[in-house]
Design an enzyme around this catalytic site. Sequence first.
Site, PDB file in Angstrom:
ATOM      1  N   CYS A  21      -0.713   1.861  -5.140  1.00  0.00           N
ATOM      2  CA  CYS A  21      -1.204   3.321  -5.366  1.00  0.00           C
ATOM      3  C   CYS A  21      -0.345   4.049  -5.555  1.00  0.00           C
ATOM      4  O   CYS A  21       0.723   4.246  -4.982  1.00  0.00           O
ATOM      5  CB  CYS A  21      -2.642   3.365  -4.419  1.00  0.00           C
ATOM      6  SG  CYS A  21      -3.749   2.279  -4.401  1.00  0.00           S
TER       7      CYS A  21
ATOM      8  N   HIS B 149       0.756  -1.178   0.116  1.00  0.00           N
ATOM      9  CA  HIS B 149      -0.138   0.182   0.070  1.00  0.00           C
ATOM     10  C   HIS B 149       0.949   1.315  -0.094  1.00  0.00           C
ATOM     11  O   HIS B 149       1.679   1.301   0.988  1.00  0.00           O
ATOM     12  CB  HIS B 149      -0.847  -0.060   1.273  1.00  0.00           C
ATOM     13  CG  HIS B 149      -2.230  -1.060   1.241  1.00  0.00           C
ATOM     14  ND1 HIS B 149      -3.096  -0.972   0.353  1.00  0.00           N
ATOM     15  CD2 HIS B 149      -2.265  -2.127   1.944  1.00  0.00           C
ATOM     16  CE1 HIS B 149      -3.979  -2.041   0.531  1.00  0.00           C
ATOM     17  NE2 HIS B 149      -3.400  -2.839   1.498  1.00  0.00           N
TER      18      HIS B 149
END
Length: 359
Positions: A207, A165
């Site tokens: 991301c 992440h």
Amino acid sequence: MRISRQTLLLLSMLFCIYTQIAGQEQNNQLPEKYVESVQRSTHTNNWAVLVDASRFWFNYRHVANVLSIYRSVKRLGIPDSQIILMLADDMACNARNPRPGQVYNNAKQHINVYGDDVEVDYRGYEVTVENFVRLLTGRTQNGTARSKKLLTDAGSNVLIYLTGHGGDGFLKFQDSEEITSQELADAVEQMWEKKRYNELFFMVDTCQAASLYEKFTSPNVLAVASSLVGEDSLSHHVDQSIGVYMIDRYTYYALEFLERVQPNSKKSMGEFLQVCPKRVCISTVGVRKDLYRRDPNKVPITDFFGSIRPTQISTGRINITLEDEEDFINAAIAAEEEAAQRSTFKVEFPSQFPTELFK
């Protein structure tokens, strides 16, 4: 104008060295067919650093991501001794896993990517920003096992794959700390200054992944990211039986491409950089190649995902009793061409990625 005796001596020494080098270059010329593969790259060995930086069962897909890349580079020839595998949470041993000791990258459970011969070098709470930076820069702590060190040199091509992440300019480790894009750039710069790589391929699936290579300034770095700044990277599909996503979308299509690559493949890095167009990835894949000295379209993908193979395979007969080196090389070329015309020799490798199950 008078020239000192020392200057004359120095000039004569330089002239001797020049004539020796020139003579060697003239005598050591090889046929173009034999040197064209060497001209493509100057590396002598391949290493891979594969990192899953996230924890917890709902991040199952990140472990599947990194294990899938791990199996691909092993299949293409990089040995475990030259692969550093970091898993922040080992899903094969997770108490929620209904299939202990197994991890799959697809809902059909085509292949157990954990397998029987996975060598995890950094596991659980060993996966920290400090250990990762120490690994890259060669500053591991005293007592660190040799198998947990990145023993690269100036001839090493290094693949770095990160998944987890992230956000704008950072990647989370264990949901408790972060590594920033500046820290990554500093680590790569130290690697370059200490001659720890020849070329480096930086691949990240998270991301806003492109933000992680923005600060890079070191030479010979090629980078690809699953999403641009401001974009999320999305997962591919879910396994309803265990309630989690199996693999991320960018890594899924990267593996689909890698499955068609063999150790003797002619596919290029340029082709690999285009594996996930926006219509299937949904996010926009970012590429950075301004620091890279070669044309990616002319760089074999095995320069990073495979093992260096400075060999020439021939199925014909070669006369090894020839005394003259040039005659021997010409005989080898002739034998290879003759064998190619009449040989049915073909190398086949087993399929890894179950692409047919999702058509």
